[in-house]
Scaffold this motif. Structure first.
Motif, PDB file in Angstrom:
ATOM      1  N   UNK A   1       0.814  -1.210   0.000  1.00  0.00           N
ATOM      2  CA  UNK A   1       0.000   0.000   0.000  1.00  0.00           C
ATOM      3  C   UNK A   1       0.853   1.267   0.000  1.00  0.00           C
ATOM      4  N   UNK A   2       0.155   2.388  -0.157  1.00  0.00           N
ATOM      5  CA  UNK A   2       0.740   3.709   0.046  1.00  0.00           C
ATOM      6  C   UNK A   2       0.131   4.315   1.305  1.00  0.00           C
ATOM      7  N   UNK A   3       0.765   5.324   1.902  1.00  0.00           N
ATOM      8  CA  UNK A   3       0.185   5.944   3.096  1.00  0.00           C
ATOM      9  C   UNK A   3      -1.086   6.713   2.770  1.00  0.00           C
ATOM     10  N   UNK A   4      -2.053   6.587   3.663  1.00  0.00           N
ATOM     11  CA  UNK A   4      -3.284   7.357   3.542  1.00  0.00           C
ATOM     12  C   UNK A   4      -2.992   8.793   3.922  1.00  0.00           C
ATOM     13  N   UNK A   5      -3.318   9.727   3.040  1.00  0.00           N
ATOM     14  CA  UNK A   5      -3.007  11.134   3.299  1.00  0.00           C
ATOM     15  C   UNK A   5      -4.223  11.809   3.919  1.00  0.00           C
ATOM     16  N   UNK A   6      -4.158  12.022   5.215  1.00  0.00           N
ATOM     17  CA  UNK A   6      -5.279  12.631   5.934  1.00  0.00           C
ATOM     18  C   UNK A   6      -4.778  13.201   7.243  1.00  0.00           C
ATOM     19  N   UNK A   7      -5.391  14.270   7.687  1.00  0.00           N
ATOM     20  CA  UNK A   7      -5.063  14.850   8.980  1.00  0.00           C
ATOM     21  C   UNK A   7      -5.638  13.995  10.097  1.00  0.00           C
ATOM     22  N   UNK A   8      -4.920  13.927  11.225  1.00  0.00           N
ATOM     23  CA  UNK A   8      -5.518  13.242  12.357  1.00  0.00           C
ATOM     24  C   UNK A   8      -6.309  14.188  13.236  1.00  0.00           C
ATOM     25  N   UNK A   9      -6.461  15.447  12.789  1.00  0.00           N
ATOM     26  CA  UNK A   9      -7.333  16.376  13.488  1.00  0.00           C
ATOM     27  C   UNK A   9      -6.721  16.949  14.753  1.00  0.00           C
ATOM     28  N   UNK A  10      -7.582  17.439  15.625  1.00  0.00           N
ATOM     29  CA  UNK A  10      -7.117  18.074  16.863  1.00  0.00           C
ATOM     30  C   UNK A  10      -6.486  17.044  17.784  1.00  0.00           C
ATOM     31  N   UNK A  11      -5.306  17.362  18.277  1.00  0.00           N
ATOM     32  CA  UNK A  11      -4.574  16.414  19.111  1.00  0.00           C
ATOM     33  C   UNK A  11      -4.611  16.743  20.593  1.00  0.00           C
ATOM     34  N   UNK A  12      -4.957  17.992  20.947  1.00  0.00           N
ATOM     35  CA  UNK A  12      -4.860  18.398  22.346  1.00  0.00           C
ATOM     36  C   UNK A  12      -6.202  18.907  22.880  1.00  0.00           C
ATOM     37  N   UNK A  13      -6.482  18.574  24.112  1.00  0.00           N
ATOM     38  CA  UNK A  13      -7.640  19.104  24.828  1.00  0.00           C
ATOM     39  C   UNK A  13      -7.150  20.089  25.882  1.00  0.00           C
ATOM     40  N   UNK A  14      -7.979  21.088  26.139  1.00  0.00           N
ATOM     41  CA  UNK A  14      -7.608  22.102  27.124  1.00  0.00           C
ATOM     42  C   UNK A  14      -8.336  21.838  28.430  1.00  0.00           C
ATOM     43  N   UNK A  15      -7.584  21.910  29.529  1.00  0.00           N
ATOM     44  CA  UNK A  15      -8.165  21.720  30.858  1.00  0.00           C
ATOM     45  C   UNK A  15      -7.332  22.488  31.864  1.00  0.00           C
ATOM     46  N   UNK A  16      -8.009  23.330  32.663  1.00  0.00           N
ATOM     47  CA  UNK A  16      -7.338  24.100  33.715  1.00  0.00           C
ATOM     48  C   UNK A  16      -6.189  24.938  33.161  1.00  0.00           C
ATOM     49  N   UNK A  17      -6.395  25.511  31.999  1.00  0.00           N
ATOM     50  CA  UNK A  17      -5.399  26.406  31.439  1.00  0.00           C
ATOM     51  C   UNK A  17      -4.212  25.726  30.787  1.00  0.00           C
ATOM     52  N   UNK A  18      -4.220  24.398  30.695  1.00  0.00           N
ATOM     53  CA  UNK A  18      -3.129  23.678  30.036  1.00  0.00           C
ATOM     54  C   UNK A  18      -3.701  22.811  28.922  1.00  0.00           C
ATOM     55  N   UNK A  19      -2.833  22.265  28.125  1.00  0.00           N
ATOM     56  CA  UNK A  19      -3.239  21.408  27.022  1.00  0.00           C
ATOM     57  C   UNK A  19      -2.613  20.035  27.187  1.00  0.00           C
TER      58      UNK A  19
END
Length: 269
Positions: A198-216
């Protein structure tokens, strides 16, 4: 610590030596090959091909079940570097990285994965390399403890598949044009499961971080296979096939693209 003689295979991973994906493949490969196992002492997922530059590295000898291993206070790529240049008297025939806890499908995961980063480090040094990952369902029942040795059997079939591929790679003169292989194995695969190159699927994995108590904090989304493209790694795994993706370190674009870009830039320089 002096060199540890020689080995056919240098084995590493990015989840740490205590992950349930590591011992099964070490045990399986050790049945027919000499293996030097060098793994991070802690979880190192998503570190890519990073090299430790600002801390000293330590190496410890351990016994994992019945097999000796070495653990490194660094990254998967560090493990490969130390293995190739310090822990073995000569370079091995192959570096195997894995088996990763979860898939590495698509550009985003390939470029971030410590599992694939270790294989890239080997390939840079001219050593044949394969990175192996296994799909884990996003919501398995019961919940799988990925660091409980009682769950080693979950990876035994994937380990046998890996050993089968390693034997082929060591005994076959394959075509040129790639530097390493990224292999993704479905959760319910067997030794008879069909594979697809195969070839690599070209796609974003989207948002990686959640925010909680002022940090990510990292909140990696589970692997999904909706709207995948035929011929890609994600499409193959979604169809229940083993995906074998050849990767090149050339980082090149086609010659016609180089010429076109050169002409366009010169028109406006």
């Amino acid at each position: 610590m002096g060199p540890r003689n020689t080995a056919d295979i240098l084995l590493t991973n990015d989840d740490g030596y205590s992950s349930i994906g590591f011992y099964p493949v070490l045990h399986e490969l050790s049945r027919h090959h000499t293996v030097c196992a060098v793994a991070p002492e802690t979880q190192q997922s998503l570190v890519g091909k990073s090299i430790t530059a600002h801390n000293h590295l330590s190496v410890e000898e351990r016994l994992l079940e019945d097999l000796p291993i070495l653990t490194v206070s660094g990254t998967p790529a560090d493990c490969v570097q130390l293995g190739l240049y310090h822990l073995l008297e000569r370079k091995p025939a192959m570096v195997v990285s894995g088996i990763n806890l979860g898939v590495n499908l698509g550009h985003g995961y390939i470029l971030s994965s410590g599992t694939i980063g270790a294989a890239m480090e080997a390939a840079i040094d001219g050593v044949r390399a394969v990175a192996v990952s296994m799909h884990i369902p996003p919501d398995p029942e019961p919940r799988i403890d990925l660091f409980d040795r009682n769950n080693f059997p979950l990876y035994e079939t994937a380990a046998a598949i890996t050993a089968k591929l390693v034997d082929i790679l060591l005994n076959t003169e394959l075509c040129n044009g790639f530097d390493l292989l990224s292999v993704n194995i479905p959760f319910d695969a067997t030794l008879g499961t069909e594979f697809e190159v195969t070839t690599p699927y070209r796609a974003s994995y989207g948002r990686l971080f959640d925010r909680a108590d002022g940090t990510f904090r990292i909140s990696l989304p589970p692997a999904r296979f909706e709207s995948t493209v035929p011929g890609t790694d994600a499409h193959a795994v979604a169809a229940g096939r083993i995906s074998i993706t050849p990767l090149s370190l050339e980082l090149l674009v086609p010659q016609d693209t180089l010429r076109t870009l050169d002409r366009q830039l010169r028109n406006h320089w």
